[in-house]
Design a protein around this motif. Structure first.
Motif, PDB file in Angstrom:
ATOM      1  N   PRO A 107       0.808  -1.229   0.000  1.00 40.57           N
ATOM      2  CA  PRO A 107       0.000   0.000   0.000  1.00 40.57           C
ATOM      3  C   PRO A 107       0.836   1.271   0.000  1.00 40.57           C
ATOM      4  O   PRO A 107       0.503   2.242  -0.693  1.00 40.57           O
ATOM      5  CB  PRO A 107      -0.816  -0.123   1.300  1.00 40.57           C
ATOM      6  N   ARG A 108       1.936   1.283   0.757  1.00 38.92           N
ATOM      7  CA  ARG A 108       2.803   2.472   0.764  1.00 38.92           C
ATOM      8  C   ARG A 108       3.462   2.681  -0.586  1.00 38.92           C
ATOM      9  O   ARG A 108       3.605   3.803  -1.065  1.00 38.92           O
ATOM     10  CB  ARG A 108       3.861   2.333   1.850  1.00 38.92           C
ATOM     11  N   LEU A 109       3.862   1.570  -1.206  1.00 39.16           N
ATOM     12  CA  LEU A 109       4.490   1.664  -2.525  1.00 39.16           C
ATOM     13  C   LEU A 109       3.512   2.201  -3.570  1.00 39.16           C
ATOM     14  O   LEU A 109       3.874   3.010  -4.423  1.00 39.16           O
ATOM     15  CB  LEU A 109       4.996   0.289  -2.966  1.00 39.16           C
ATOM     16  N   ILE A 110       2.268   1.732  -3.502  1.00 39.64           N
ATOM     17  CA  ILE A 110       1.274   2.131  -4.498  1.00 39.64           C
ATOM     18  C   ILE A 110       1.048   3.636  -4.469  1.00 39.64           C
ATOM     19  O   ILE A 110       0.959   4.288  -5.520  1.00 39.64           O
ATOM     20  CB  ILE A 110      -0.047   1.380  -4.270  1.00 39.64           C
ATOM     21  N   GLY A 111       0.961   4.211  -3.274  1.00 39.59           N
ATOM     22  CA  GLY A 111       0.738   5.648  -3.180  1.00 39.59           C
ATOM     23  C   GLY A 111       1.837   6.445  -3.864  1.00 39.59           C
ATOM     24  O   GLY A 111       1.564   7.356  -4.662  1.00 39.59           O
ATOM     25  N   ALA A 112       3.080   6.089  -3.572  1.00 38.15           N
ATOM     26  CA  ALA A 112       4.205   6.806  -4.187  1.00 38.15           C
ATOM     27  C   ALA A 112       4.303   6.510  -5.681  1.00 38.15           C
ATOM     28  O   ALA A 112       4.615   7.398  -6.487  1.00 38.15           O
ATOM     29  CB  ALA A 112       5.504   6.413  -3.486  1.00 38.15           C
ATOM     30  N   PHE A 113       4.024   5.252  -6.050  1.00 33.57           N
ATOM     31  CA  PHE A 113       4.102   4.861  -7.463  1.00 33.57           C
ATOM     32  C   PHE A 113       3.058   5.613  -8.285  1.00 33.57           C
ATOM     33  O   PHE A 113       3.346   6.077  -9.398  1.00 33.57           O
ATOM     34  CB  PHE A 113       3.880   3.354  -7.580  1.00 33.57           C
ATOM     35  N   ASN A 114       1.845   5.767  -7.754  1.00 33.90           N
ATOM     36  CA  ASN A 114       0.793   6.453  -8.505  1.00 33.90           C
ATOM     37  C   ASN A 114       1.061   7.940  -8.683  1.00 33.90           C
ATOM     38  O   ASN A 114       0.593   8.552  -9.650  1.00 33.90           O
ATOM     39  CB  ASN A 114      -0.556   6.251  -7.839  1.00 33.90           C
ATOM     40  N   ARG A 115       1.806   8.522  -7.752  1.00 31.08           N
ATOM     41  CA  ARG A 115       2.178   9.926  -7.955  1.00 31.08           C
ATOM     42  C   ARG A 115       3.138  10.072  -9.126  1.00 31.08           C
ATOM     43  O   ARG A 115       3.124  11.087  -9.826  1.00 31.08           O
ATOM     44  CB  ARG A 115       2.800  10.494  -6.672  1.00 31.08           C
ATOM     45  N   LEU A 116       3.951   9.049  -9.341  1.00 31.65           N
ATOM     46  CA  LEU A 116       4.905   9.065 -10.445  1.00 31.65           C
ATOM     47  C   LEU A 116       4.249   8.621 -11.761  1.00 31.65           C
ATOM     48  O   LEU A 116       4.565   9.136 -12.830  1.00 31.65           O
ATOM     49  CB  LEU A 116       6.082   8.137 -10.113  1.00 31.65           C
ATOM     50  N   TYR A 117       3.323   7.650 -11.650  1.00 33.14           N
ATOM     51  CA  TYR A 117       2.660   7.091 -12.839  1.00 33.14           C
ATOM     52  C   TYR A 117       1.143   7.155 -12.638  1.00 33.14           C
ATOM     53  O   TYR A 117       0.493   6.132 -12.370  1.00 33.14           O
ATOM     54  CB  TYR A 117       3.098   5.647 -13.078  1.00 33.14           C
ATOM     55  N   PRO A 118       0.545   8.326 -12.778  1.00 32.40           N
ATOM     56  CA  PRO A 118      -0.885   8.488 -12.473  1.00 32.40           C
ATOM     57  C   PRO A 118      -1.816   7.764 -13.440  1.00 32.40           C
ATOM     58  O   PRO A 118      -3.007   7.609 -13.129  1.00 32.40           O
ATOM     59  CB  PRO A 118      -1.080  10.007 -12.552  1.00 32.40           C
ATOM     60  N   GLU A 119      -1.322   7.320 -14.590  1.00 30.05           N
ATOM     61  CA  GLU A 119      -2.190   6.644 -15.558  1.00 30.05           C
ATOM     62  C   GLU A 119      -2.230   5.132 -15.361  1.00 30.05           C
ATOM     63  O   GLU A 119      -2.805   4.409 -16.164  1.00 30.05           O
ATOM     64  CB  GLU A 119      -1.750   6.972 -16.987  1.00 30.05           C
TER      65      GLU A 119
END
Length: 303
Positions: A107-119
Motif C-alpha cells: 500500500p505504501r508503494l502504491i501511493g508513491a508509485f501512482n504519484r509518479l505514474y498516475p495513468e
C-alpha cells in the motif's frame, strides 16, 4: 455480443449473488438480471439456477463461464501487451500479495508509485503465499509480492525488501523480559501457528529446522489464518508465536504483546516480487518492480 454481458456472467458466477455482482460491476440489480436474460435468450437455454438463496450456474452456465473467463483474461493480456508497446506507462496492474507485504509494504508503494505514474490503475488481492503464486501461474495477476521462494522454474523472483521474524509473547510471560532468546526457548511452550500456505510459516519452519527443531517437537495450540488473529490469540494468552516485526510492532507499542528477537541468522528473510518468466512484463508491471526495488528500505527487522 456485448462483452459487458460476459463480464456480468463472470461476476455473478464468482460472487454467487445478484446484489454482490451488481456492486462489483457498479450496476443495478435489474441491469445484472437484464444481462443474464439476454445471454439466456441468445443461447436458448437457462444459465443461472435461481431456485436457492445462493446463486449457482447451470451446467450450460458453467460451460459459458469458462469460455467467458478465458475471453476476458485474453483481452486483459492483449491490453497489457499493447500497453507494453506504448511510450507512456499506463494501464491496469494486478498485484497479488501475501499478508505481510500486502498489508504493510505494497500500500505504501502504491501511493508513491501512482504519484509518479498516475495513468496506472492498480488492484491488489491479498491471500496466502501459495494462492498468490497460483494466481500468477494462472495469469490472474501480473506481479506477486510474497515472503517465500519456490523452485518453480516458471516463476522469476526479485528481492525487494527484508523482513525479521520475531517471537511474540504475552506481556506477562517470563520471556517478555528478554531482549533475545535461542530458538530452543520455544520448546515446551504452547505456540500459535499460521496456516500451512503462509510464507511466514515456511520461513519459521526452515529456520527452526536449521536450529535442530522439527515441527513435531512443538506444542501447537491452534493454526490461524491471519497475522491479526495470531496477535489477538497471543495477547489473550493462548501461546507464543513467530510474526514479522513490522506486523507486530503496533501491538507491541500498544502494550498488548512483547517482541523478543530470535538468535541466529535464519530468522531474517527476503521478500520478493514474482512474475512469469515466459510472459513479457507490461510497462506498468516492469515500472512497478523497478520502483519497488529502489524505494523499499532493505533494513533488517523492518518487515
Amino acid at each position: 455480443m456485448n462483452l459487458a454481458y460476459l463480464e456480468t456472467l463472470v461476476a455473478l458466477a464468482e460472487h454467487k449473488s445478484f446484489s454482490r455482482a451488481a456492486a462489483a460491476l457498479n450496476l443495478t440489480q435489474p441491469a445484472v438480471s437484464k444481462h443474464i436474460a439476454y445471454l439466456e435468450a441468445y443461447y436458448g437455454t437457462r444459465l443461472v439456477d435461481r431456485s436457492s438463496r445462493r446463486v449457482e450456474l447451470t451446467q450450460a452456465g458453467a460451460v459459458l463461464y469458462r469460455y467467458a473467463r478465458e475471453i476476458l483474461d485474453a483481452l486483459a493480456r492483449a491490453r497489457n501487451d499493447v500497453d507494453a508497446c506504448a511510450l507512456t506507462v499506463r494501464g491496469r496492474l494486478l498485484i497479488g500479495a501475501s499478508t505481510i507485504p500486502g498489508h504493510y509494504l505494497v500500500p505504501r508503494l502504491i501511493g508513491a508509485f501512482n504519484r509518479l505514474y498516475p495513468e496506472v490503475a492498480i488492484a491488489v488481492e491479498i491471500a496466502d503465499t501459495g494462492k498468490v503464486l497460483r494466481m500468477l501461474l494462472e495469469e490472474k495477476v501480473q506481479v506477486g509480492a510474497v515472503g517465500a521462494l519456490t523452485n518453480d522454474p516458471r516463476l522469476h523472483f526479485v528481492p525487494f525488501a527484508e523482513d525479521e521474524i520475531v517471537l511474540v509473547v504475552p506481556r506477562r510471560h517470563p520471556l517478555a523480559a528478554r531482549r533475545s532468546v535461542s530458538p530452543r526457548a520455544v520448546l515446551g511452550e504452547t505456540l500459535v501457528w499460521r496456516e500451512e500456505q503462509s510464507g511466514t510459516r515456511r520461513v519459521v519452519e526452515d529456520a527452526l529446522l536449521a536450529a535442530g527443531i522439527r515441527s513435531g517437537d512443538l506444542k501447537i495450540a491452534a493454526e490461524l489464518g491471519s497475522t491479526e488473529a495470531v496477535l489477538g490469540a497471543v495477547a489473550a494468552g493462548m501461546g507464543l508465536s513467530f510474526i514479522s516485526r513490522v506486523a507486530a510492532e503496533a501491538a507491541a507499542h500498544a502494550g498488548s504483546v512483547a517482541l523478543v528477537r530470535l538468535q541466529g541468522p535464519h530468522f531474517t528473510r527476503r521478500l520478493y516480487l514474482a512474475h512469469l518468466r515466459a510472459r513479457p512484463l507490461s510497462r506498468a508491471a516492469a515500472a512497478f518492480i523497478d520502483f519497488a526495488t529502489r524505494n523499499v528500505p532493505r533494513e533488517k527487522a523492518k518487515n
